[in-house]
Design an enzyme around this catalytic site. Structure first.
Site, PDB file in Angstrom:
ATOM      1  N   HIS A   1     -27.076-139.025  41.305  1.00  0.00           N
ATOM      2  CA  HIS A   1     -27.434-139.439  39.942  1.00  0.00           C
ATOM      3  C   HIS A   1     -27.813-138.232  39.079  1.00  0.00           C
ATOM      4  CE1 HIS A   1     -28.628-142.096  36.687  1.00  0.00           C
ATOM      5  NE2 HIS A   1     -28.300-143.144  37.433  1.00  0.00           N
TER       6      HIS A   1
ATOM      7  N   HIS B   1     -23.016-146.442  43.199  1.00  0.00           N
ATOM      8  CA  HIS B   1     -23.533-145.687  42.054  1.00  0.00           C
ATOM      9  C   HIS B   1     -23.588-144.188  42.344  1.00  0.00           C
ATOM     10  CE1 HIS B   1     -25.161-145.754  38.084  1.00  0.00           C
ATOM     11  NE2 HIS B   1     -26.414-145.490  38.398  1.00  0.00           N
TER      12      HIS B   1
ATOM     13  N   ASP C   1     -28.703-151.348  38.507  1.00  0.00           N
ATOM     14  CA  ASP C   1     -28.396-149.985  38.953  1.00  0.00           C
ATOM     15  C   ASP C   1     -29.600-149.323  39.622  1.00  0.00           C
ATOM     16  OD1 ASP C   1     -25.995-150.437  37.722  1.00  0.00           O
ATOM     17  OD2 ASP C   1     -26.103-148.738  36.346  1.00  0.00           O
ATOM     18  N   ASP C   2     -29.305-148.228  40.320  1.00  0.00           N
ATOM     19  CA  ASP C   2     -30.285-147.269  40.834  1.00  0.00           C
ATOM     20  C   ASP C   2     -31.059-147.726  42.061  1.00  0.00           C
ATOM     21  OD1 ASP C   2     -29.417-145.824  38.703  1.00  0.00           O
ATOM     22  OD2 ASP C   2     -31.321-145.794  37.623  1.00  0.00           O
TER      23      ASP C   2
ATOM     24  N   HIS D   1     -32.028-152.343  35.627  1.00  0.00           N
ATOM     25  CA  HIS D   1     -32.277-151.405  36.709  1.00  0.00           C
ATOM     26  C   HIS D   1     -33.218-152.002  37.750  1.00  0.00           C
ATOM     27  CE1 HIS D   1     -30.663-148.785  33.550  1.00  0.00           C
ATOM     28  NE2 HIS D   1     -30.293-147.986  34.543  1.00  0.00           N
TER      29      HIS D   1
END
Length: 384
Positions: A243, A239, A189-190, A344
């Site tokens: 965020h 995603h 992710d991210d 991540h």
């Protein structure tokens, strides 16, 4: 006419009426499934002398609606419906009665017996000598003889199929051909980030494919890393944009807007989008039914994880991250569940990732990417 041929024709007749379970027919082979007047690319596979097909693919061809429930999946086909229970052995009909209905996962897809369509009012035609396996209702114009005549060249046993699943980049990756629980899905992710290139280098060294749930603004910052991720056959997911809980979860419309904008950036960079999404912080507790109804009805598929590395929390403590991952993986092995590992796209991940990959490979796991055709895994058990 031989006794065997008479027996097969007898069985075919009753299967076509939906009166006989396909497992009672003998000599089954992998076939393409006919749906009304179309010969589809759906592969009907023989398991224990019964034909199974991917539920999602069948539903798409027949216009069925699937809804994930806490105890199973509801299948709605116009005026008829049933529920496939989570026990992978039972279905509940409209009248509340239960029938045996074995289902299983194959390459991430929920496989159901073809006879599920008979329970929803469809007719099944099965003529083994002509390799005919067809599901139809009143929309069909061709009778079986005309159907066979039209597709005579294509109606042949399928050989060498089922070993590959399409990926989002148009390449292929092996489907799990081993025992349940031996496939692992690495997810990051991210990203992308300044260290994505190094992360991709590690994955390439170990010949591992992973799935990346990326943020729109970061893709704009690191477009070359996004291109390389797609080119090398990794899975691509969304995603969102910010965020930030107060922005992404401000409303269902806000969440959908972030995913659509994220997808537009991915399309601009790679030429193709994706339907795979992972909301910030995972789907629980914020991605409630109102959010899911707004977003998933637009064709997106919701994915969480079942192994949390906590790498964002432990940072440079590689030993802690490694032990956290492996202990959860080993717990899943008891239930023969395939690990979906959350990590991540960050500098700290680079240090521990090789050790995790080496151990998983030594323990017999192989690696695959998440694709749009797989049954989604999420905390809400929403399989749309």
């Amino acid at each position: 006419m031989s006794t065997k041929k008479l027996f097969l024709l007898f069985i075919a007749f009753f299967v076509s009426l939906g009166w006989v379970h396909e497992s009672e027919a003998a000599g089954l082979q992998a076939l393409k499934l006919g749906v009304n007047d179309k010969l589809t690319g759906i592969e009907a596979v023989s398991v224990k002398d019964s034909y199974y097909v991917p539920l999602r693919d069948l539903a798409q061809e027949l216009g069925w609606t699937l809804n994930g429930l806490s105890d199973g999946i509801s299948v709605n086909a116009g005026g008829s419906s049933l529920k496939l229970l989570n026990d992978h052995a039972t279905a509940t009909l409209n009248n509340g009665s239960k029938v045996a209905m074995d289902t299983f996962l194959r390459g991430g897809k929920l496989m159901v017996p073809v006879r599920v369509s008979a329970l929803l009012g469809y007719t099944i035609s099965y003529v083994p000598e002509q390799y005919l396996l067809r599901v139809q209702n009143s929309a069909a114009k061709l009778n079986d003889a005309a159907f066979v005549s039209q597709y005579k060249k294509e109606l042949q046993p399928m050989t060498g199929t089922g070993s590959q699943t399409p990926t989002t980049s148009g390449t292929t990756t092996p489907v799990n051909s081993g025992k349940p629980g031996t496939t692992v899905y690495m997810t990051f992710d991210d990203g992308p980030s300044a260290t994505t290139t190094q992360l991709l280098d590690i994955l390439a060294k170990y010949k591992v494919k992973a799935t990346f749930f990326m943020l729109g603004p970061k893709m704009n910052t690191y477009p070359e890393q996004v291109k390389r991720t797609a080119k090398e056959g990794h899975g691509l997911g969304l995603h969102g944009m910010t965020h930030r809980k107060e922005k992404f979860y401000a409303s269902p419309a806000a969440a959908l807007g972030e995913m659509n904008n994220d997808n537009a950036i991915l399309k601009k960079i790679t030429g193709s989008g994706t339907s795979l999404i992972r909301p910030p912080y995972g789907s629980k507790p914020y991605f409630t039914n109102a959010f899911r109804d707004k977003v998933l009805t637009q064709g997106y598929h919701l994915w969480d994880w079942n192994v949390d590395s906590d790498d964002w929390k432990y940072k440079e403590n590689s030993a802690k991250i490694y032990n956290t991952v492996m202990s959860q993986v080993h717990n899943l092995k008891k239930s023969q569940s395939n690990p979906i590992i959350l990590m991540h796209d960050q500098k700290a991940t680079l240090k521990v990732l090789p050790q995790i990959l080496e151990t998983l490979k030594k323990e017999g796991y192989h690696f695959e990417i998440i694709t749009k055709d797989m049954q989604p895994h999420n905390f809400w058990k929403d399989y749309r």
